[in-house]
Design an enzyme around this catalytic site. Structure first.
Site, PDB file in Angstrom:
ATOM      1  N   ASP A   1      -9.883  -9.175   8.234  1.00 56.60           N
ATOM      2  CA  ASP A   1     -11.323  -9.029   7.992  1.00 56.60           C
ATOM      3  C   ASP A   1     -12.008 -10.393   7.991  1.00 56.60           C
ATOM      4  OD1 ASP A   1     -11.221  -6.319   7.838  1.00 56.60           O
ATOM      5  OD2 ASP A   1     -12.253  -6.163   5.920  1.00 56.60           O
TER       6      ASP A   1
ATOM      7  N   ASP B   1      -4.624  -7.235   5.794  1.00 61.84           N
ATOM      8  CA  ASP B   1      -5.883  -6.544   5.532  1.00 61.84           C
ATOM      9  C   ASP B   1      -6.981  -7.580   5.280  1.00 61.84           C
ATOM     10  OD1 ASP B   1      -7.702  -4.605   4.951  1.00 61.84           O
ATOM     11  OD2 ASP B   1      -6.761  -3.927   3.088  1.00 61.84           O
TER      12      ASP B   1
ATOM     13  N   LYS C   1       4.032 -15.278   1.404  1.00 63.17           N
ATOM     14  CA  LYS C   1       4.037 -16.173   0.250  1.00 63.17           C
ATOM     15  C   LYS C   1       5.488 -16.338  -0.210  1.00 63.17           C
ATOM     16  CE  LYS C   1       0.937 -16.887  -2.527  1.00 63.17           C
ATOM     17  NZ  LYS C   1       0.245 -18.173  -2.833  1.00 63.17           N
TER      18      LYS C   1
ATOM     19  N   ASP D   1      -2.155 -17.982   1.573  1.00 61.16           N
ATOM     20  CA  ASP D   1      -3.386 -18.533   0.979  1.00 61.16           C
ATOM     21  C   ASP D   1      -3.873 -19.742   1.782  1.00 61.16           C
ATOM     22  OD1 ASP D   1      -1.049 -19.774   0.112  1.00 61.16           O
ATOM     23  OD2 ASP D   1      -1.793 -20.220  -1.896  1.00 61.16           O
TER      24      ASP D   1
ATOM     25  N   TYR E   1       0.815  -1.217   0.000  1.00 63.82           N
ATOM     26  CA  TYR E   1       0.000   0.000   0.000  1.00 63.82           C
ATOM     27  C   TYR E   1       0.852   1.271   0.000  1.00 63.82           C
ATOM     28  CZ  TYR E   1      -3.884  -3.135   1.129  1.00 63.82           C
ATOM     29  OH  TYR E   1      -4.816  -4.148   1.083  1.00 63.82           O
TER      30      TYR E   1
END
Ligand code: NAD
Length: 368
Positions: free
Chosen positions: A253, A249, A192, A225, A142
């Site tokens: 959530d 992020d 990852k 993942d 970001y």
């Protein structure tokens, strides 16, 4: 010794309503537990824009830098949607996070038994769930450069850059290990590393910090993942999850919704230790200003009250008092008391924002 200091920024919409309930709890601690705070209150978001023409005045920013902790309600609302991007209410919040350098975002996902039916997962998978996601908040995809939309061979290309320095990884890793020591002593780091160099470095640095400073904490690694799958398959396997800004992020959530309502979710954002050893810190509910219910006494104050409980634990070293407050919330819910967001067809006693606050106060008093 002077009292610990707390800056309260109620903000807009239901932020102001839920903060009234938190003020009652803070007063209760002063009157009943000898825990007195130097509390100051100021404006942020639309409320600050209305008075100062900016969503966070410089004087408020300076105060936030000086206090032991900031407690924020929520910002925003339709009235401010037309404002220029540079003075939108959310910019006030972003300025606080950036200038206080709050690099570790703590999002607990805790399932109160009384609310287990609110989860989209089966009750036995979430009942008793208590995990903490530590998300790096000030770097990564970001913020990395280069970023933008560019012209290349006659077509547009959108670019964001995932970039982490060793120091950025190390400091958030330390936050996660420190937290794990206060909890169940386990950290699962998610990246990852199979396909991203930033992930390889992330894993290396986390291992180095672990080996050098936190070998007493159990460390495991998981590809992000797979982490997402495990969070919905068997979330109780985790204690502390450490991850970067982008994956965090999404994963936070996802984990939050395992537990039900937005009105129940607290958060903390921590920075580097100050001179007194306390981390720079801001505590806030995950929800926004909820313009659809503002001014109607419908807001659930629990997320903000639980954010104050996090402040008690992480800024003021009052773990037992934090547990007292969390237990009071849990008992009130178990007794069937419900704000509108928690009402279900199978009943419960509907209450207003202030009645929920009062019920928690009464439970606190009976805990003595
Ligand atoms: P929201 O979180 O304000 O509301 C989403 C839904 O959840 C609404 O239906 C609302 O009524 C309900 N809800 C939220 N908190 C609740 C509570 N405590 N009790 C009962 N119900 C609750 O998100 P939104 O509607 O997308 O955004 C509204 C405004 O808030 C926007 O201006 C947005 O930019 C802002 N916002 C601010 C923050 C923040 O300050 N951290 C976070 C998210 C959104």
């Amino acid at each position: 010794m002077s009292n610990p200091s707390l800056l309260i920024l109620p903000g807009d919409g239901i932020g102001q309503e839920v903060m009234v309930e938190v003020r009652k709890i803070i007063d209760w601690y002063g009157e009943n537990r000898g825990l007195n705070f130097d509390v100051s209150e100021d404006l942020v978001g639309g409320a600050a824009y209305d008075k100062h023409g900016v969503p966070l005045a410089d004087e408020t920013m300076a105060k936030a830098q000086e206090v032991d902790a900031v407690l924020l309600g929520a910002v925003g609302g339709p009235k401010y949607d037309v404002l220029d991007f540079s003075v939108k209410p959310e910019r006030g919040l972003l300025r606080l996070r950036k200038e206080m350098d709050l690099f570790a975002n703590l999002r607990p996902a805790q399932c109160f038994d009384a609310l287990a039916d609110f989860s989209s997962l089966k009750k036995d998978i979430v009942s008793g769930l208590d995990i903490m996601i530590v998300r790096e908040l000030t770097s990564g995809s970001y913020f990395g450069e280069p970023r933008g939309i560019f012209e290349e061979n006659g077509q547009r290309v959108g670019i964001n850059t995932q970039r982490y320095t060793e120091a950025e990884i190390a400091r958030v890793a330390r936050s996660a290990f420190e937290l794990a020591r206060r909890r169940n002593n386990r950290v699962c780091s998610m990246e990852k590393a199979n396909v991203m160099e930033s992930g390889i470095l992330w894993r290396d640095v986390v291992e180095e910090i672990h080996k050098a400073e936190y070998s007493d904490v159990e460390l495991s690694h998981m590809y992000a993942d797979n982490g997402a799958m495990q969070l919905v398959r068997a979330p109780k396997q985790f204690d502390v999850i450490l991850t970067d800004n982008l994956f965090g992020d999404i994963l936070s959530d996802c984990a939050a919704m395992l537990t039900g309502s937005l009105g129940m979710l607290p958060s903390a954002s921590l920075g580097a230790p100050m001179e007194n050893g306390r981390p720079k810190a801001m505590y806030e509910p995950v929800h926004g200003s909820a313009p659809d219910i503002m001014g109607q006494g419908k807001a659930n104050p629990c997320a903000c009250i639980l954010s104050f409980a996090m402040a008690l634990r992480y800024s003021f070293d009052q773990g037992e008092e934090a547990t007292r407050l969390e237990t009071a919330v849990e008992k009130v819910l178990a007794s069937g008391v419900r704000t509108g967001d928690l009402m279900q067809s199978d009943g419960g006693t509907p209450v207003s924002t202030s009645q929920m606050g009062d019920a928690i106060l009464a439970e606190l008093s009976s805990s003595l």
